[in-house]
Design a protein around this motif. Structure first.
Motif, short mmCIF file in Angstrom:
data_model
loop_
_atom_site.label_atom_id
_atom_site.label_comp_id
_atom_site.label_asym_id
_atom_site.label_seq_id
_atom_site.Cartn_x
_atom_site.Cartn_y
_atom_site.Cartn_z
N PRO A 24 52.62 87.23 40.84
CA PRO A 24 53.97 87.14 40.26
C PRO A 24 54.22 88.18 39.17
CG PRO A 24 52.59 85.30 39.54
CD PRO A 24 51.82 86.02 40.59
N ASP A 25 53.16 88.59 38.47
CA ASP A 25 53.35 89.59 37.41
C ASP A 25 53.68 90.95 38.00
OD1 ASP A 25 52.87 87.75 35.40
OD2 ASP A 25 50.71 88.14 35.39
N ALA A 26 52.96 91.31 39.09
CA ALA A 26 53.22 92.60 39.73
C ALA A 26 54.36 92.49 40.73
CB ALA A 26 51.96 93.09 40.44
N PRO B 132 47.50 91.60 50.06
CA PRO B 132 46.69 91.57 51.28
C PRO B 132 45.26 92.00 51.00
CG PRO B 132 47.96 93.58 51.21
CD PRO B 132 48.35 92.79 49.99
N ASP B 133 44.32 91.44 51.75
CA ASP B 133 42.93 91.88 51.77
C ASP B 133 42.36 92.17 50.39
OD1 ASP B 133 43.14 91.56 54.45
OD2 ASP B 133 43.46 93.66 54.92
N ARG B 134 41.97 93.42 50.12
CA ARG B 134 41.22 93.74 48.92
C ARG B 134 42.04 93.70 47.63
NH1 ARG B 134 35.88 95.33 49.99
NH2 ARG B 134 35.41 94.31 51.97
N TYR B 135 43.31 93.31 47.73
CA TYR B 135 44.09 93.11 46.51
C TYR B 135 43.86 91.72 45.93
CZ TYR B 135 46.90 97.37 47.11
OH TYR B 135 47.31 98.67 47.21
N SER C 254 44.35 88.30 41.39
CA SER C 254 44.90 89.60 41.76
C SER C 254 43.99 90.71 41.23
CB SER C 254 46.30 89.77 41.18
OG SER C 254 46.73 91.11 41.32
N SER C 255 43.56 91.59 42.13
CA SER C 255 42.76 92.73 41.68
C SER C 255 43.63 93.81 41.04
CB SER C 255 41.98 93.33 42.86
OG SER C 255 42.87 93.81 43.85
N LEU C 256 44.95 93.65 41.15
CA LEU C 256 45.86 94.61 40.52
C LEU C 256 45.96 94.37 39.02
CD1 LEU C 256 48.86 94.67 43.03
CD2 LEU C 256 47.22 96.50 42.61
N THR C 257 46.11 93.09 38.63
CA THR C 257 46.33 92.78 37.22
C THR C 257 45.21 91.96 36.60
OG1 THR C 257 47.52 90.74 37.77
CG2 THR C 257 48.82 92.77 37.64
N GLY C 258 44.34 91.38 37.45
CA GLY C 258 43.28 90.50 36.95
C GLY C 258 43.78 89.10 36.64
#
Length: 695
Positions: free
Chosen positions: A135-137, A142-145, A180-184
């Motif tokens: 929700p933050d991003a 998908p997958d590795r995210y 989320s690997s984008l924001t942690g």
């Protein structure tokens, strides 16, 4: 396909699992490509019409993630690595007949044709599923995210695979406690429509296929759990802006291939278009050369298809891929051969800790590529792990290639040249002809058993026979008339060795071929040429192999250890911090046991007599251990962590009074003690006899 012994009258396609265009190649990657190359060359030796095709896997979330970190487009990022692979593989004499990539026009169009056929045949359906969302991003994951916990084994998992635990394929929405690997930040699951391939439609076909399929036992046995149980349908789409668009979906894309204007339309899952690249490269080869009918092999089933892969993608090639082929009215593979992993000095290869030997690094050390090829193909069976160390590498090079093959070829051809100007005028003796003929039969049998180790070792064994033969007959003590038949035999043996060893050491075999005065290349010779007469004249030979001395091994070991230590102390390497390191110890147990409880353990010194992997079990090995009073059968989880061929003769500590257990249908009568995640076997400092009680 025929399922007859090779050679058959049908054309053959050999493939290797696509390298993922996401980083540099190391010797662990090279194993399957070298083995597939050697197997293809071996089939040609038998007279089989075979081609070897492959390509770079260009799609998927890891590439999108890493490209974003570099600030480049996924296409630019992936193409850079694709071009690097195209340059690196030939340096190791890996000779693809066609090498493409999954993002090219041929694979894009053929992938869409596959999917349209699945739809026309009624095998695709749409379903609303849970998909991780950040929700933050404000984007789907998908997958590795997305990372979290594997629902099957409880280990840390990333994307579509539990790569740190059970290695099971994971569908969207299965990972527990998603992050989320984008924001942690914690992710949440939201409902989203996705496309599925109904694998259950192909379950009966898959059950028949796995019984027909040839190859390695791990590839034959591991998939039965899925095929014979409730087969889970495959989600074939992803929420990603990098990949092949789902057919019929209109997505605006920029010049780099990424979705433009914030489009969130679906692309095909990377494991849809990746294996279809096998068909695409065959088609490209057919169109380029005009001497191979790709449709006869892939559509009509009048051909032989052999896949060589790493064992971490067995499920994809024995469940998903044959189902995809069946759903599209394509032919099934004849064989799937799954190689084990490559360990470094008995420990799992780790790129984050730099416990790896990179492809270019090996070449920069000045070693010939054929040395590594031979080691990789013959150090263990197809499905067993290879435990690489510089001292093992040096020992195999020195004792087999230099002392046996090189020594025999040099002394035989040198004597022949200096005393007869080439091949003496004499007939090959019955004994030597019989020995060569037996080697030819053994070689053919090994290749039909998908046993590269035995095929390569049979070539070396023939050279060993030649060394013993020339030593036993001592032609240097004979006059020319007496020496001629002996040297005639030896020259014939050298030719046979060059033919049989060529798939493993192609450049070195060509050197021998030239030294014999033969026309063309050793690659053109078949097994039948082993008994064809060599040229009457040839020049003075040169030595084939240079030994690796102890000082060189020590230097290489020091470099490797320094590299590992530097990586482990690199404070900027977050990935290493998250992994279990040598200094991260489990806390001591608070609960104490009594001395009497400890005395109830019957710990004994045991000596391992034999060790072999258990079919269908990735980690388990069956050991025969002498515990003094008897020989016990013990199952141990060390298959991936030790070279099983090195274990016989090793003294270990055994819990002798443990209750019997049955693992994968094999009874275990005791426990071998080992320390840590790398299963460092507990041994004795001195020479305590088997059966000695540990106090």
């Amino acid at each position: 396909m025929t399922y007859e012994d090779f050679p058959t009258d049908d054309q053959t396609v050999v493939t290797a699992g696509l390298p993922y265009a996401n980083g540099d190649l190391h010797i662990g990657h090279l194993r399957s490509y070298v083995n597939a190359d050697a197997f293809t060359r071996g089939l040609r030796k038998l007279g089989q019409d075979a081609i070897y095709v492959c390509g770079s896997d260009m799609h998927g979330t890891p590439i999108a993630v890493n490209a974003a970190e570099e600030g480049v487009s996924p296409e630019e990022f992936a193409l850079r690595h694709h071009e690097q692979y195209e340059e690196t593989f030939p340096k190791f004499n890996v000779d693809f007949d066609q090498y493409g990539h999954t993002h090219d026009e041929t694979n894009t169009q053929l992938t869409k044709e596959f999917v349209r056929t699945w739809e026309e045949n009624g095998h695709v359906f749409e379903k609303e599923i849970d998909v991780a969302y950040d929700p933050d991003a404000d984007q789907w994951l998908p997958d590795r995210y997305v990372e979290g916990t594997c629902p099957y084994c409880g280990e840390h998992a990333r994307g579509d695979e539990c790569d740190e635990g059970c290695q099971r394929h994971l569908e969207p929405g299965e990972i527990e406690d998603p992050v989320s690997s984008l924001t942690g930040n914690p992710a949440e699951y939201r409902r989203r429509e996705h496309k599925f391939l109904r694998l259950s439609d192909m379950q009966e076909h898959l059950q028949g296929f796995i019984n027909r399929m040839e190859g390695t036992s791990n590839a034959q046995n591991q998939p039965r759990e899925w095929i014979e149980g409730e087969l889970q349908d495959l989600c074939i789409t992803r929420d990603l802006d990098w990949g092949i668009d789902y057919p019929g979906e209109s997505v605006a894309r920029d010049d780099s291939g990424e979705a433009a204007n914030g489009s969130d339309d679906l692309v095909l899952y990377v494991w849809v278009d990746a294996p279809i690249e096998y068909v695409s490269t065959t088609k490209q080869y057919s169109e380029r050369t005009g001497d191979f009918d790709w449709e006869t092999v892939w559509k009509d089933g009048d051909g032989e298809i052999v896949h060589v892969i790493g064992r971490d993608i067995i499920q994809h090639h024995t469940v998903y891929w044959p189902a995809m082929l069946e759903a599209a009215d394509y032919a099934e593979p004849r064989a799937v051969c799954a190689t084990g992993f490559v360990n470094i000095d008995g420990k799992g290869l780790s790129t984050s800790k730099n416990r790896a030997i990179w492809a270019e690094e090996y070449l920069d050390e000045g070693f010939h590529p054929d040395l590594l090829r031979y080691y990789m193909a013959t150090a263990s069976g197809f499905e067993q792990d290879v435990n690489f160390s510089w001292d093992r590498f040096a020992e195999r090079v020195n004792s087999e290639l230099a002392d046996v093959v090189g020594n025999f070829a040099y002394r035989a051809l040198l004597f022949a040249n200096r005393n007869f100007g080439g091949t003496p005028e004499a007939a090959v003796s019955d004994d030597v002809e019989t020995e060569i003929a037996q080697a030819m039969d053994d070689y053919e049998d090994a290749l039909n058993d998908y046993d590269l180790k035995s095929a390569g070792e049979r070539a070396v064994a023939l050279a060993r026979y030649g060394n013993e033969y020339i030593q036993r007959n001592e032609p240097w003590k004979l006059d020319d008339d007496e020496a001629a038949p002996v040297i005639r035999d030896c020259v014939q043996l050298v030719k046979a060795v060059a033919v049989l060893l060529q798939p493993f050491t192609p450049e070195k075999a060509d050197e021998v071929w030239a030294q014999l005065g033969e026309d063309g290349s050793a690659a053109d010779a078949t097994v039948g040429d082993c008994l064809q007469a060599p040229p009457a004249e040839f020049g003075e030979p040169e030595e084939l192999f240079t030994k690796v001395d102890d000082d060189r091994v020590e230097e290489l070991d020091e470099k490797l250890q320094a590299k590992i230590e530097a990586a482990s102390t690199d404070e900027g390497d977050d990935e290493d911090v998250s992994e279990a390191s040598d200094t991260e110890l489990e806390p001591l147990a608070d609960e104490r046991i009594s001395f009497e409880d400890f005395q109830s353990l019957d710990l004994r010194v045991g000596e391992i007599q034999s060790a072999e992997g258990i079919e269908g079990a990735d980690d388990l090995a069956r050991l025969e251990v002498d515990v003094g009073h008897e020989v016990r059968q013990i199952v141990a989880g060390i298959k991936q962590l030790h070279d099983l061929d090195d274990l016989p003769g090793k003294r270990v500590v055994v819990v002798a009074n443990l209750e019997k257990a049955e693992l994968f249908g094999v009874e275990s009568n005791g426990m071998v003690l080992a320390a840590g995640e790398d299963a460092d076997l507990l041994t004795t400092h001195e020479d305590s006899e088997p059966g000695t009680k540990v106090k």
